[in-house]
Design a protein around this motif. Structure first.
Motif, PDB file in Angstrom:
ATOM      1  N   ASP A   1      21.818  17.183  23.990  1.00  9.25           N
ATOM      2  CA  ASP A   1      23.269  17.256  24.191  1.00  9.25           C
ATOM      3  C   ASP A   1      23.622  18.594  24.854  1.00  9.25           C
ATOM      4  O   ASP A   1      23.086  19.630  24.486  1.00  9.25           O
ATOM      5  CB  ASP A   1      24.014  17.196  22.840  1.00  9.25           C
ATOM      6  CG  ASP A   1      23.639  15.946  22.054  1.00  9.25           C
ATOM      7  OD1 ASP A   1      23.134  14.992  22.688  1.00  9.25           O
ATOM      8  OD2 ASP A   1      23.817  15.935  20.817  1.00  9.25           O
ATOM      9  N   ILE A   2      24.536  18.524  25.802  1.00 11.30           N
ATOM     10  CA  ILE A   2      24.975  19.766  26.475  1.00 11.30           C
ATOM     11  C   ILE A   2      26.239  20.273  25.785  1.00 11.30           C
ATOM     12  O   ILE A   2      27.248  19.568  25.730  1.00 11.30           O
ATOM     13  CB  ILE A   2      25.274  19.506  27.975  1.00 11.30           C
ATOM     14  CG1 ILE A   2      24.041  18.944  28.696  1.00 11.30           C
ATOM     15  CG2 ILE A   2      25.824  20.747  28.651  1.00 11.30           C
ATOM     16  CD1 ILE A   2      23.048  19.928  29.223  1.00 11.30           C
ATOM     17  N   ASN A   3      26.145  21.485  25.250  1.00  7.48           N
ATOM     18  CA  ASN A   3      27.294  22.097  24.606  1.00  7.48           C
ATOM     19  C   ASN A   3      28.030  22.941  25.661  1.00  7.48           C
ATOM     20  O   ASN A   3      27.550  24.002  26.070  1.00  7.48           O
ATOM     21  CB  ASN A   3      26.791  22.965  23.439  1.00  7.48           C
ATOM     22  CG  ASN A   3      27.908  23.652  22.705  1.00  7.48           C
ATOM     23  OD1 ASN A   3      28.945  23.963  23.282  1.00  7.48           O
ATOM     24  ND2 ASN A   3      27.704  23.908  21.432  1.00  7.48           N
ATOM     25  N   LYS A   4      29.194  22.451  26.068  1.00  5.13           N
ATOM     26  CA  LYS A   4      29.906  23.089  27.185  1.00  5.13           C
ATOM     27  C   LYS A   4      30.354  24.521  26.842  1.00  5.13           C
ATOM     28  O   LYS A   4      30.478  25.370  27.720  1.00  5.13           O
ATOM     29  CB  LYS A   4      31.113  22.239  27.597  1.00  5.13           C
ATOM     30  CG  LYS A   4      30.673  20.990  28.370  1.00  5.13           C
ATOM     31  CD  LYS A   4      31.858  20.287  29.003  1.00  5.13           C
ATOM     32  CE  LYS A   4      31.488  19.014  29.715  1.00  5.13           C
ATOM     33  NZ  LYS A   4      30.579  19.156  30.828  1.00  5.13           N
ATOM     34  N   VAL A   5      30.598  24.772  25.546  1.00  2.73           N
ATOM     35  CA  VAL A   5      31.036  26.125  25.158  1.00  2.73           C
ATOM     36  C   VAL A   5      29.913  27.124  25.444  1.00  2.73           C
ATOM     37  O   VAL A   5      30.155  28.233  25.952  1.00  2.73           O
ATOM     38  CB  VAL A   5      31.411  26.157  23.657  1.00  2.73           C
ATOM     39  CG1 VAL A   5      31.797  27.561  23.215  1.00  2.73           C
ATOM     40  CG2 VAL A   5      32.564  25.190  23.387  1.00  2.73           C
ATOM     41  N   ARG A   6      28.681  26.712  25.159  1.00  8.03           N
ATOM     42  CA  ARG A   6      27.561  27.636  25.421  1.00  8.03           C
ATOM     43  C   ARG A   6      27.296  27.782  26.923  1.00  8.03           C
ATOM     44  O   ARG A   6      26.903  28.849  27.392  1.00  8.03           O
ATOM     45  CB  ARG A   6      26.311  27.169  24.683  1.00  8.03           C
ATOM     46  CG  ARG A   6      26.432  27.461  23.211  1.00  8.03           C
ATOM     47  CD  ARG A   6      25.184  27.173  22.433  1.00  8.03           C
ATOM     48  NE  ARG A   6      25.566  26.815  21.081  1.00  8.03           N
ATOM     49  CZ  ARG A   6      25.938  27.673  20.151  1.00  8.03           C
ATOM     50  NH1 ARG A   6      25.932  28.963  20.399  1.00  8.03           N
ATOM     51  NH2 ARG A   6      26.306  27.266  18.951  1.00  8.03           N
ATOM     52  N   VAL A   7      27.513  26.707  27.671  1.00  7.81           N
ATOM     53  CA  VAL A   7      27.353  26.800  29.134  1.00  7.81           C
ATOM     54  C   VAL A   7      28.407  27.766  29.689  1.00  7.81           C
ATOM     55  O   VAL A   7      28.107  28.629  30.512  1.00  7.81           O
ATOM     56  CB  VAL A   7      27.471  25.400  29.784  1.00  7.81           C
ATOM     57  CG1 VAL A   7      27.482  25.508  31.309  1.00  7.81           C
ATOM     58  CG2 VAL A   7      26.320  24.497  29.322  1.00  7.81           C
ATOM     59  N   ASP A   8      29.638  27.636  29.187  1.00  7.87           N
ATOM     60  CA  ASP A   8      30.709  28.564  29.614  1.00  7.87           C
ATOM     61  C   ASP A   8      30.344  29.999  29.261  1.00  7.87           C
ATOM     62  O   ASP A   8      30.612  30.929  30.034  1.00  7.87           O
ATOM     63  CB  ASP A   8      32.031  28.211  28.915  1.00  7.87           C
ATOM     64  CG  ASP A   8      32.732  27.050  29.618  1.00  7.87           C
ATOM     65  OD1 ASP A   8      32.408  26.790  30.785  1.00  7.87           O
ATOM     66  OD2 ASP A   8      33.591  26.400  28.977  1.00  7.87           O
ATOM     67  N   ALA A   9      29.723  30.182  28.085  1.00  3.89           N
ATOM     68  CA  ALA A   9      29.351  31.540  27.654  1.00  3.89           C
ATOM     69  C   ALA A   9      28.350  32.148  28.635  1.00  3.89           C
ATOM     70  O   ALA A   9      28.400  33.351  28.926  1.00  3.89           O
ATOM     71  CB  ALA A   9      28.768  31.501  26.236  1.00  3.89           C
ATOM     72  N   ILE A  10      27.454  31.331  29.168  1.00  2.00           N
ATOM     73  CA  ILE A  10      26.488  31.831  30.163  1.00  2.00           C
ATOM     74  C   ILE A  10      27.246  32.266  31.431  1.00  2.00           C
ATOM     75  O   ILE A  10      27.013  33.344  31.981  1.00  2.00           O
ATOM     76  CB  ILE A  10      25.433  30.731  30.485  1.00  2.00           C
ATOM     77  CG1 ILE A  10      24.543  30.501  29.249  1.00  2.00           C
ATOM     78  CG2 ILE A  10      24.585  31.118  31.699  1.00  2.00           C
ATOM     79  CD1 ILE A  10      23.541  29.357  29.382  1.00  2.00           C
ATOM     80  N   GLY A  11      28.199  31.412  31.854  1.00  2.00           N
ATOM     81  CA  GLY A  11      28.993  31.734  33.046  1.00  2.00           C
ATOM     82  C   GLY A  11      29.808  33.007  32.845  1.00  2.00           C
ATOM     83  O   GLY A  11      29.869  33.865  33.739  1.00  2.00           O
ATOM     84  N   ASN A  12      30.414  33.145  31.680  1.00  6.84           N
ATOM     85  CA  ASN A  12      31.244  34.333  31.415  1.00  6.84           C
ATOM     86  C   ASN A  12      30.394  35.603  31.400  1.00  6.84           C
ATOM     87  O   ASN A  12      30.806  36.653  31.891  1.00  6.84           O
ATOM     88  CB  ASN A  12      31.968  34.186  30.063  1.00  6.84           C
ATOM     89  CG  ASN A  12      32.983  33.060  30.100  1.00  6.84           C
ATOM     90  OD1 ASN A  12      33.409  32.661  31.187  1.00  6.84           O
ATOM     91  ND2 ASN A  12      33.368  32.538  28.948  1.00  6.84           N
TER      92      ASN A  12
END
Ligand SMILES: Cc1cc2nc3c(=O)[nH]c(=O)nc-3n(C[C@H](O)[C@H](O)[C@H](O)COP(=O)(O)OP(=O)(O)OC[C@H]3O[C@@H](n4cnc5c(N)ncnc54)[C@H](O)[C@@H]3O)c2cc1C
Length: 414
Positions: A317-328
């Motif tokens: 499962d892709i957790n979008k909050v963690r993906v956003d954290a990488i981007g931030n």
């Protein structure tokens, strides 16, 4: 010549097949997937002896507990009432001490340095053409506290014979003139190399097939037949396969499969994500954004941002909050770099096979005489891939091991 079956076609399985085939064995690789995704494809591509500190280090468990309720934290351990998870957590916690770290440092360094040499040999074999660069790795720090910590690791690495040092902000700017940096300073591990993982995986698969290795995809190993400590055959989705020797290189799934074999390898999946930025970033040197624990790699034609360690069972499962954290995080350290929504929507994940003590399992268990285990490399599987494959081949070919195998023994106690 032995008939060998390798279960799992990730970096560890393919490198095992490579060295076994070179020794003249007949090899079949069996994988449940199409062999085009997962940890061995989404990783940051570092060949990094610099990572001499095992995951199970003092303070990590405390951090894990603190971050348990933070959805964007780089380390997340999901509490579960699952016996395997509880046993793993107990063993992991027991390994989080300074004495253990000191014991692991030379072991990790030796296998990672040897592995780099073996990648170098493969790179110089005309049959291969994959992206591979020797540009080192920067540990970029935004706080004095983290900088101190990383410089200390660089000193330890230096005392182990690795090329590592602190670099000033001025030096950093000269090293990376085409990208703005928002950092206090960095430690620089010149000893590290980097690659573009899917290129190596594709080249290796092509080479193996050309050289007579059979690769079976979409074939899940569902059961095994073991009699008096000998594994005689495996049952896959469509067939029964027999061999003289078997290799268990099933990454995060190795714990589950080991149970069918009467073993109980403690293993948890540590999910990580990658986001690729396809437009130029100006970044030329691989870096770890130290506080955010995000890896940045200038790969062949794109820049990869990779991170998080989510210990929450086997799922993709892709957790979008963690993906956003990488981007931030990328944007905090490199103010001019912004990951687009499209790039984040294209994020992929992979499962790191995490043993409880930061060392892989490589070797034979006393419980099964014709099974070599090669799994549990956690965040170092790419770095240790070639050396692990070579060790597997040495074991099965009954040759003297290049490295002491005791620290990697699958029956070790934690
Ligand atoms: C985001 C991220 C960044 C990383 N960065 C780095 C890095 O820069 N440097 C580094 O050294 N390491 C890195 N790693 C770690 C490294 O990628 C892993 O340690 C390594 O890929 C593990 O390889 P493996 O072959 O053991 O497992 P996998 O690649 O997971 O392969 C195991 C294979 O076994 C197959 N399999 C499982 N069960 C069965 C079954 N029952 N039957 C048949 N087949 C089965 C699976 O389908 C899979 O293909 C990173 C990992 C992640 C996720």
């Amino acid at each position: 010549m032995k008939n060998c079956i390798v279960i799992g076609g990730g970096i560890i399985g393919l490198c095992s097949a490579y060295y076994l085939q070179k020794e003249g064995h007949q090899v079949t690789v069996v994988d449940q997937s199409k062999m085009d995704g997962g940890a061995s494809y989404v990783n940051a591509g570092y060949l990094s002896p610099s990572h001499i500190i095992p995951l199970s280090a003092p303070g990590v468990m405390k951090k894990g507990l603190k971050w348990m309720f933070d959805k964007s934290s780089p380390l997340y351990i999901k509490p579960r009432l699952d016996l395997d998870f509880l046993k793993w957590t107990w063993a992991f916690n027991k390994s989080c001490n300074q004495k253990h770290v000191q014991k692991c440092i030379p072991v990790i360094k030796d296998i990672a340095v040897w592995s780099q040499e073996l990648y170098d040999d493969i790179k110089h074999d005309n049959a291969f053409n994959f992206h591979y660069e020797k540009k080192g790795l920067l540990m970029l720090c935004q706080t004095e506290e983290m900088l101190e910590e990383e410089v200390e690791v660089a000193h330890i690495a230096k005392s182990e014979g690795l090329d590592a040092s602190e670099v000033s902000l001025d030096e950093l700017k000269k090293m990376e003139p085409n990208v703005e940096l928002n950092v206090k300073g960095a430690a620089y591990f010149k000893c590290d190399f980097h690659t573009t993982p899917h290129e190596f995986m594709e080249e290796m698969k092509t080479y193996l097939i050309k050289n007579g290795v059979q690769i079976l995809t979409d074939e899940k190993v569902k059961d095994v037949v073991v009699d008096k400590g000998v594994l005689s055959s495996i049952k896959t989705t469509t067939q029964n396969l027999k061999a003289d020797e078997f290799v268990l290189a099933a990454g995060s799934w190795s714990g589950l499969l080991s149970k069918k074999l009467g073993l109980n390898l403690l293993m948890q999946a540590g999910k990580g994500y990658r986001v690729n930025k396809m437009s130029p970033t100006g970044i030329t040197i691989p870096a770890i954004l130290a506080e955010a624990k995000v890896a940045v790699t200038p790969m062949n034609g794109f820049t990869r941002f990779a991170g998080t360690m989510e210990i929450a069972g086997i799922n993709h499962d892709i957790n979008k909050v963690r993906v956003d954290a990488i981007g931030n995080a990328a944007n905090r350290y490199y103010p001019n770099v912004k990951l687009t929504q499209e790039e984040k929507d294209d994020a992929a994940c992979g499962l790191r096979p995490v043993s409880p003590d930061g060392l892989p399992y490589i070797g034979k268990s006393v419980k099964c005489t014709n099974l070599t285990i090669a799994a549990g490399h956690a965040m170092m599987g790419w770095s240790m891939g070639t050396a692990t494959g070579k060790l597997v081949s040495e074991i099965i070919s009954e040759q003297k091991s290049t490295l002491d195998l005791n620290p990697f023994h699958p029956d070790r106690k934690f």
